[in-house]
Each structure stands twice: as structure tokens, then as C-alpha cells.
Scaffold this motif. Sequence first.
Motif, PDB file in Angstrom:
ATOM      1  N   LEU A 186      12.753   7.479  -0.161  1.00  0.00           N
ATOM      2  CA  LEU A 186      12.794   8.059  -1.507  1.00  0.00           C
ATOM      3  C   LEU A 186      13.542   7.152  -2.486  1.00  0.00           C
ATOM      4  O   LEU A 186      13.087   6.927  -3.610  1.00  0.00           O
ATOM      5  N   SER A 187      14.694   6.644  -2.059  1.00  0.00           N
ATOM      6  CA  SER A 187      15.495   5.824  -2.968  1.00  0.00           C
ATOM      7  C   SER A 187      14.845   4.472  -3.245  1.00  0.00           C
ATOM      8  O   SER A 187      15.083   3.863  -4.289  1.00  0.00           O
ATOM      9  N   SER A 188      14.005   3.990  -2.322  1.00  0.00           N
ATOM     10  CA  SER A 188      13.338   2.695  -2.502  1.00  0.00           C
ATOM     11  C   SER A 188      12.085   2.794  -3.368  1.00  0.00           C
ATOM     12  O   SER A 188      11.631   1.786  -3.923  1.00  0.00           O
ATOM     13  N   TYR A 189      11.532   3.981  -3.475  1.00  0.00           N
ATOM     14  CA  TYR A 189      10.229   4.156  -4.125  1.00  0.00           C
ATOM     15  C   TYR A 189      10.167   3.623  -5.562  1.00  0.00           C
ATOM     16  O   TYR A 189       9.250   2.853  -5.890  1.00  0.00           O
ATOM     17  N   PRO A 190      11.102   3.981  -6.454  1.00  0.00           N
ATOM     18  CA  PRO A 190      10.972   3.513  -7.848  1.00  0.00           C
ATOM     19  C   PRO A 190      10.935   1.992  -7.975  1.00  0.00           C
ATOM     20  O   PRO A 190      10.136   1.441  -8.734  1.00  0.00           O
ATOM     21  N   ILE A 191      11.791   1.305  -7.226  1.00  0.00           N
ATOM     22  CA  ILE A 191      11.861  -0.159  -7.316  1.00  0.00           C
ATOM     23  C   ILE A 191      10.568  -0.793  -6.817  1.00  0.00           C
ATOM     24  O   ILE A 191       9.960  -1.632  -7.489  1.00  0.00           O
ATOM     25  N   TYR A 192      10.135  -0.374  -5.618  1.00  0.00           N
ATOM     26  CA  TYR A 192       8.944  -0.988  -5.023  1.00  0.00           C
ATOM     27  C   TYR A 192       7.666  -0.579  -5.746  1.00  0.00           C
ATOM     28  O   TYR A 192       6.719  -1.372  -5.834  1.00  0.00           O
ATOM     29  N   PHE A 206       5.157  -3.456  -6.983  1.00  0.00           N
ATOM     30  CA  PHE A 206       3.813  -3.632  -6.427  1.00  0.00           C
ATOM     31  C   PHE A 206       2.702  -3.221  -7.389  1.00  0.00           C
ATOM     32  O   PHE A 206       1.578  -3.716  -7.279  1.00  0.00           O
ATOM     33  N   THR A 207       2.995  -2.327  -8.316  1.00  0.00           N
ATOM     34  CA  THR A 207       1.967  -1.903  -9.274  1.00  0.00           C
ATOM     35  C   THR A 207       2.077  -2.653 -10.595  1.00  0.00           C
ATOM     36  O   THR A 207       1.238  -2.466 -11.477  1.00  0.00           O
ATOM     37  N   GLN A 208       3.120  -3.492 -10.716  1.00  0.00           N
ATOM     38  CA  GLN A 208       3.362  -4.234 -11.964  1.00  0.00           C
ATOM     39  C   GLN A 208       3.514  -3.287 -13.150  1.00  0.00           C
ATOM     40  O   GLN A 208       3.111  -3.591 -14.273  1.00  0.00           O
ATOM     41  N   SER A 209       4.107  -2.130 -12.877  1.00  0.00           N
ATOM     42  CA  SER A 209       4.325  -1.129 -13.919  1.00  0.00           C
ATOM     43  C   SER A 209       5.779  -1.163 -14.368  1.00  0.00           C
ATOM     44  O   SER A 209       6.691  -1.266 -13.545  1.00  0.00           O
ATOM     45  N   ASP A 210       5.996  -1.075 -15.679  1.00  0.00           N
ATOM     46  CA  ASP A 210       7.357  -1.120 -16.211  1.00  0.00           C
ATOM     47  C   ASP A 210       8.017   0.251 -16.277  1.00  0.00           C
ATOM     48  O   ASP A 210       9.224   0.356 -16.477  1.00  0.00           O
ATOM     49  N   SER A 211       7.225   1.286 -16.153  1.00  0.00           N
ATOM     50  CA  SER A 211       7.795   2.624 -16.291  1.00  0.00           C
ATOM     51  C   SER A 211       7.322   3.533 -15.158  1.00  0.00           C
ATOM     52  O   SER A 211       6.223   3.381 -14.635  1.00  0.00           O
ATOM     53  N   VAL A 235       0.839  -1.205   0.000  1.00  0.00           N
ATOM     54  CA  VAL A 235       0.000   0.000   0.000  1.00  0.00           C
ATOM     55  C   VAL A 235       0.871   1.251   0.000  1.00  0.00           C
ATOM     56  O   VAL A 235       0.637   2.195  -0.765  1.00  0.00           O
ATOM     57  N   PHE A 236       1.884   1.257   0.846  1.00  0.00           N
ATOM     58  CA  PHE A 236       2.746   2.432   1.013  1.00  0.00           C
ATOM     59  C   PHE A 236       3.458   2.803  -0.289  1.00  0.00           C
ATOM     60  O   PHE A 236       3.447   3.961  -0.716  1.00  0.00           O
TER      61      PHE A 236
END
Length: 455
Positions: free
Chosen positions: A181-187, A191-196, A131-132
Motif C-alpha cells: 500500500l505504501s509503495s503504490y503511489p510512488i511506483y 510506471f504510468t508516467q503520471s504526475d498526479s 504491471v502490478f
Amino acid sequence: MKKLFLLFLVVLSIACEKPSEVDYVLLSGKIENAESDKVLILGYDFRKVISVADDGTFNDTLRINYEGYFDLKIDEEKALLYLSNGADINLQTDYEAFDDSLTFTGKGAEENNYLAEKVKTVSKPTYEYAVFYSQPENEFKNQVESIKENSLNLVNNYEGVSEDFVKVEEANIGYEYHNYLSSYPIYYKMFTQSDSLELADGFYSENESFNYTDEKAFKTSPIYRDLVIKHYATELNNYTISNNDNYHLGFIELINTMPKGIVKEEFMHTMAFGMLKPNEYLEKTYSLYLENTSREDYLKEYKEKYDSFKSLTEDRPSPNFEFENYEGGKTTLESLRGKYVYIDVWATWCGPCIKEIPELTKLQEQYADKNISFVSISVDSKDDYETWKNMVKDKNLGGIQLFADNGFQSDFMEAYVVEAIPRFILIGPDGNIVKADAPRPSDEELLKLFNDLNI
């Protein structure tokens, strides 16, 4: 009178003697409803296992090597502690309501009560990872900034904590903020199954001047260590891309840019499992580890790996195996001489192994009339023997399907230092090693290798 005067001096010297500094922490407590019989305390270069009695009580002396943050683990539950020599702390909690019931009393308790309160009132939303980290960028950053502000307000208004601790914790809150902040793009992508994900300009503005080589913070703060290791792992990915996706060359180049010290040494240790491999980079990588390592336990670990791997380099005779064949009887590596042998070490419970099966099947079909045999060796436990047989049948697995006689402890697996799966090995027609750590079926480098060998 003279005797009385001398006695007075003796008493005075004893009374004025500086008390010896306490070089340990006393930690005790009680855990209600705990199924585990141990408590684990972890820190930088520190590990202590404390036995828990049948009634949930425990008591031990910790000889810590720094003042700062430590992780406390009980089964699946975890808490952050702040320890300094001279502390005498008692912990009370109910395992079934761990965070909500965690309290501390005694000398040094208030800093730890603050950390427990911070989890309950400020940090709790971050525990719901999916969720986060699935929030849109603006909402995520607003929440992270709110967490940072609320944490700072809490520590600056919490009664009983020392001024020194407040300063340390303010810095630690900053590390947490950078880590989010640094973890956000990877997670977010995971979790959203988004490639971009296109981040707005300024999303990382606070991180641009961040110091990733603070050795004191690295020793005393688990969150800083985590942040730094992730930073250099990202850098490794960038260096790998710039070296034509060669992981080992990227690693060597990155390490040569890092300043010498414990941050570099610990990052290298974290990566040792993937970097010290039986391939053409073994000698150079091992030398790099020797040049940048001061810890004797790490040096011993690296030497053991190197000694195991150096016998697995190209053109050396391969260890033999004799394993049960799904089709009946036993098969030896010796019996397959005259052809290349591509070995897949796998298990029925291994997700990444199963993921490689479709690509492996394509290879088997593509090279059906070539000078190569495809051998899959299961390292499932004997309890999963029937599961293995059923999967081979149900998935109609091709190639030569073998079952290792003793799983990971089989002589062949130990000879090849198989510590993780899937693992792929390529043996030549003469029985000599071609690649002790060959590319996966899904890796295009494997086809290049086959072409170079004229298979």
C-alpha cells in the motif's frame, strides 16, 4: 556396593544432564546451472558468503544472531529463508528455473518450503513491478487483499510448520500488505508516467495505526525493515518541504522527533551517504550521528567520513588537479586562479550526469562574460577514453573538458571524497573552497549562490 552406588550416581548425572543448546545453523545444498561461485546470506547485522564448488554444492555453518528471516542471494536470484539455531537445512535448486525448482529438506525445512511455495503460488504477480503497480487503485487494492488472504490461508494450512512460525509469518504477511500500500503511489506514478494520483479516502486506513518502532520486527523481518525505512524517507521528504526544501534541516528536525533505538540508528545509517556532506551542516549533523549511534562499526565509518570532509569546508585551500584537456595538453586548477571555478564531475555512462548537461550549457552561455570558468572532469575509465572524446565532440560540450588520470581513484577525487556522480564543486578566485558539494545546474539554489557571490 558403595562403589557401585557412586558409579550409578555418576551415570545418572550424565544421563540427566541437560543437552547443550546448539548455537548455529547448518546450511548445505546444490545449485544446478549456477555461474556464481558463492551464495550470500544477509540479515540484520549479519552477512555470510558461502563458497560454491565447481559441481554447484556448498556447505557451511551459520552463527546467526537472531531467529527469523534472512535473504539468500545467488547472482540475480533471491529467496527468503527462515532460520533458527539447531536447523540443519539442505537446499536444492536449478538456477535456470530458480523459484520453481527451489526445495528444502532436513530439520527446519518445512518453514522454508512454505516460503518457496508462497512465492510460486501467491506472490509471483508482485514480481512484475510495472504491471502490478500500474493497476488502477481499486484493482490494485483488491489484488493486494487477495494476496494477503491467500498467504494467510497457505501458512495456516501448511503441514509441518510450527505454531510459533505461523504467528511470526502472519505478522510478516501484514508487513507485506502495508508495504504494498505504501509503495503504490510512488511506483504508480513512475510506471504510468503520471504526475498526479488522488487516492480514495480510506486507502491507507490500515496504515494509520501501524507501529513503525517495533525493534524485534526490525531485526527479524527484512520486509518490515524496508517498510520502516521507506516510511521515514517519506517523512523526511515532508520535513524537507516544511523547511523550505532544505534537505539537511528537514533531516535534523525529523531525527529529533524519532525515539532513540535501533530503528532510528539504522535509518540514520541508511541516510548517512546523503547527510554527512562537506557543507555548513557537517558539524551539527555529525554530532547528531554521534548522539544516536551505539554500533562501533558505524561510529568508525562516520568518523572517517567526518575527518575526510572537515578539510573540505569553506575557505580552506582546495586540492589541486592536473588533468588532460580535450583541446590538448594538461590543465591544472592552479592555472585557473583569478576566477571562480565551477567543477562538474561526471562520466559518459552516468544518466543523471547527462541529464544536467542542457542546464550546464545554459549556465555557460549566461555567464560567458563573467568571472567564472566552467570545468567538466570525466571519471570514465581509461577503456572509455575514446567514448569520452566522441561524446565531447558529438554533443559539442562547452567549457573546459578534462579527463581524470585515474577515474574515481584520482588524487583530486579522493581528496574530495567523490563517491557518486554527478558531483559539483565551486572554488573561489583565491583557490579556496566555496562549496565542496555545490548545487547542481538544475537547482535554482545555484543561481542564488552565484548572485550572493556577485559572480
